[in-house]
Enzyme design. Structure first.
Site: not given
Length: 736
Positions: A151, A416
């Site tokens: 860069e 249950s």
């Protein structure tokens, strides 16, 4: 004299033509007459004149070229001056539109929440950035090297703007080379922090001015650190820490050369080059970065070869891992506890990293092995300790595919698995595990509950009834205790969802979450104390100030010790001889309960040891039926796998308050005791069996797929006073 020669006689020269026939006779111009000499002089004059004219012409040509060059230089200077004036005017114009430099300041980085486990391991980072800010010295050294190489190679030598880089970019763009930008890291930082991405002259001018300001105000290291902690790396990751955890599931402190090159390569086009979207393109760009690093002397040829030989990074399209479900829960709780977050926070959770990994592996393996065969596409697991601290949580099969937390947010019928609250309510009014009830067809209003296997066993103890999950007994107990009392007890133990106080609540028809259901079992394990489920231990800011800390050290008692002992005895039998046999652990006393809803839509097992209480759910998000998956099947097996791993290396401990296992049939003493105190009932005390015409709608509970029952009773059924008290033997003796 005739023979004497006259000395004045002219003697002509003789020519030996025979011997000199090849010689040429040449005359010098000087041997010629005067006319020839004159002619030669004129020629010399002409030649001299011609040479002079040539020299004059050359001089004139040379003078013209110099003049042209001088004119060119002159006009270049003039144009340069005017161009400079024009640029200065543009800079002054757009600069004047900016706020005063004295008011410029670095905008605060969006706050980040660092979420960690009990051992300090990072679970996730949450916030706008997705990661915490790291000092430059804490990052892997490969990261800044890779970024500068690709860069801004002269980052440490320019003054914010790189003329050489700008010129190179212009030349490359004009000559058809790959398009390059001339922006430095400082310019990119200025753009990211202060400006919009619009490609305008105004934005570019302001970018340059801000770059100069940044270079004057901050050191190069500070600028580079700010850039690396704020730049976008794709996939909603801002900063190297967020990107590293997003793509590599590790900190930016630990990335290797190849990973650093991949991160640096993303800066050109973060979304397009993201390895989550296009791993091949990301890898190709990383190779370019490695080449640039080698050219700059950051790495050697051998290091390049090693990095290139590594397997390409394959990232999921979204944040992955069960820990992300935990992070979502934490974010919800932090907002409730602190409101809007405006600073970086450290959130310490109750999660045990090793248990979390075991839970995730258990769910993944169970669904992978049998999920497709049994048409079970989703599952959830939550494990808590005796204080209610959540030690492990898995909200679904794959967070990357679905972020919905099925352990915390889903409301499903427990079947249950709700029955322990019915039995606990019965224990509180004086019943015991040895109390006897009649397993026979019953009818409550228009509702006719049946057992899963559609069989009836006659008189059974409550311990046997719970171990075998008999629906008829649970329904009878609800009517004896009263649905309202069952609801109150369930809420007292930790169920927070709204419960319908009707007869069918005995079979778990009201929807609850797996977290609250599991936490409501914890009082059976911890001796009867409230176990409020919680996942946050402490919240502090960057300076270490504690903003919140949990305090569940003195929970209220919600069950008496006798009731806890009775429930542990009965729920232990569920595992040792009942529907939960698949959950037995070697060396450990285990108690728990299975749950299966109508048509096998949901299957659960919630169980506990003296160490942990864990709930497991299997099902499908669309509510479709599984292939006969019951709570005692896949959920109980997965529960055993997780708990076996969780208890490895621990010394077995018994459950508190348990009593010796009962015999299948109640003793004579207990039968007489129940008759004296009114705890028992004869088979003739219940409504007559339903007629064959009774039918079809089935409350979603533990029924078989072919059960024939009546419709679910309305909410007011069962809210009336409990059934009329029977006359006992003691009443007869006392004459009542």
């Amino acid at each position: 004299m005739a023979g004497r020669r006259n000395p004045k006689q002219r003697i002509e020269p003789t020519l030996d033509l025979m011997d000199n026939d090849e010689d040429e006779l040449r005359l010098d111009p000087r041997d010629r007459g005067s006319s020839a000499g004159k002619k030669s002089g004129r020629e010399r004059t002409r030649k001299k004149s011609s040479g002079t004219r040539s020299k004059r012409r050359e001089t004139r040509e040379r003078s013209g070229l110099g003049s042209l060059l001088r004119n060119l230089i002159y006009w270049c200077i003039v144009l340069g001056i005017w161009g400079g004036i024009g640029v200065a005017g543009i800079v002054l114009y757009y600069g004047a539109r900016m706020p005063s430099a004295s008011t410029w300041s670095i905008p605060e980085r969006p706050p980040n929440l660092k979420i960690v486990a009990v051992d300090g391991t990072v679970i996730a980072n949450r916030g706008a950035t997705g990661g915490e800010a790291l000092p430059l010295e804490d990052m892997s050294p490969f990261i800044p090297q890779a970024v500068m190489a690709i860069e801004d190679r002269r980052f440490y030598s320019h003054f914010g703007v790189d003329p050489f880089g700008l010129a190179r970019a212009v030349v490359n763009n004009l000559t058809g080379q790959p398009i390059q930008g001339g922006s430095t890291i400082t310019q990119q930082l200025a753009k990211n922090m202060f400006l919009s991405p619009d490609r305008t002259i105004e934005r570019k001018v302001q970018e340059v001015l801000l770059a100069f300001w940044l270079e004057q105000k901050y050191t190069k290291d500070q600028i580079l650190a700010m850039y690396l902690n704020r730049v976008y790396f794709g996939s909603n990751a801002y900063g190297v820490e967020a990107a590293s955890r997003r793509y590599f599931n590790k900190s930016a402190r630990d990335v290797n050369l190849g990973e650093a090159a991949l991160l640096a390569g993303l800066l050109k086009a973060p979304s397009r080059l993201s390895p989550a979207r296009d791993p091949d393109a990301a890898e190709a760009r990383a190779q370019v970065v490695l080449g640039a690093m080698r050219e700059e002397g950051y790495i050697t040829d051998d290091e390049v070869k090693t990095a290139m030989s590594q397997s390409p990074t394959k990232a999921k399209s979204y944040w992955s891992g069960a820990g992300q479900y935990v992070a979502d829960m934490v974010m919800d709780d932090v907002k409730l506890l602190l409101g809007n977050v405006e600073e970086d926070l450290l959130v310490e959770t109750t999660i045990d990293t090793s248990l979390e990994k075991k839970a995730e592996a258990t769910i993944t393996e169970a669904l992978g092995a049998e999920g497709q065969k049994l048409n079970a596409s989703q599952a959830a697991l939550v494990s808590i300790d005796g204080t209610g601290a959540i030690r492990a949580l898995v909200g679904g099969r794959d967070y990357a595919t679905s972020q919905f937390n099925r352990a915390y947010k889903a409301r499903r019928q427990p079947g249950s698995a709700f029955k322990p609250f019915v039995y606990a309510a019965a224990m509180e009014i004086g019943m015991r595990p040895s109390s006897v009830r009649n397993d026979a067809p019953i009818r409550i209003g228009n509702w006719t509950p049946e057992n899963y296997d559609q069989k009836y066993r006659g008189e059974v103890s409550l311990g046997n009834a719970l171990a075998n999950s008999l629906n008829t007994i649970a329904a009878q107990l609800v009517m004896e205790v009263g649905p309202q009392q069952v609801v109150k007890l369930a809420h007292r133990l930790g169920i927070e969802s709204e419960l319908q106080a009707n007869a069918s609540i005995a079979l778990g028809t009201s929807e609850v979450s797996l977290v609250e259901l599991t936490s409501a079992y914890a009082p059976f394990m911890n001796g009867g104390y409230k176990a409020t489920p919680h996942i946050i231990r402490r919240i502090s800011n960057a300076s270490g100030t504690v903003l919140y800390e949990t305090d569940y050290q003195n929970p209220p008692r919600v069950l008496s010790e006798p009731v806890v002992g009775a429930m542990n005895s009965m729920l232990t039998r569920v595992v040792t001889e009942g529907t939960g046999k698949s959950a037995r652990l070697d060396g450990w006393q285990v108690a728990g309960k299975t749950g299966t809803t109508q048509s096998f839509r949901d299957a659960l097992f919630v169980g506990y040891t003296a160490n942990l209480t864990t709930g497991v759910w299997f099902g499908n998000d669309d509510g479709s039926s599984m292939k006969k998956v019951t709570g005692g099947g896949l959920p109980a097996k997965a529960w055993k796998d997780f708990m076996t791993a969780a208890h490895a290396g621990l010394r077995p401990a018994p459950l508190g308050g348990t009593v010796a296992p009962e015999t299948t049939e109640p003793s004579l003493t207990s039968m007489i005791h129940d008759m004296l105190l009114g705890g028992g009932q004869s088979s003739t005390a219940y409504p007559p069996p339903p007629t064959p015409a009774a039918a079809p709608a089935t409350p979603e509970a533990d029924f078989g797929p072919t059960a024939t029952v009546g419709p679910t009773p309305p909410a007011d059924v069962g809210q009336q006073a409990p059934a009329t008290r029977r006359t006992t033997l003691l009443d007869v003796i006392m004459g009542q």
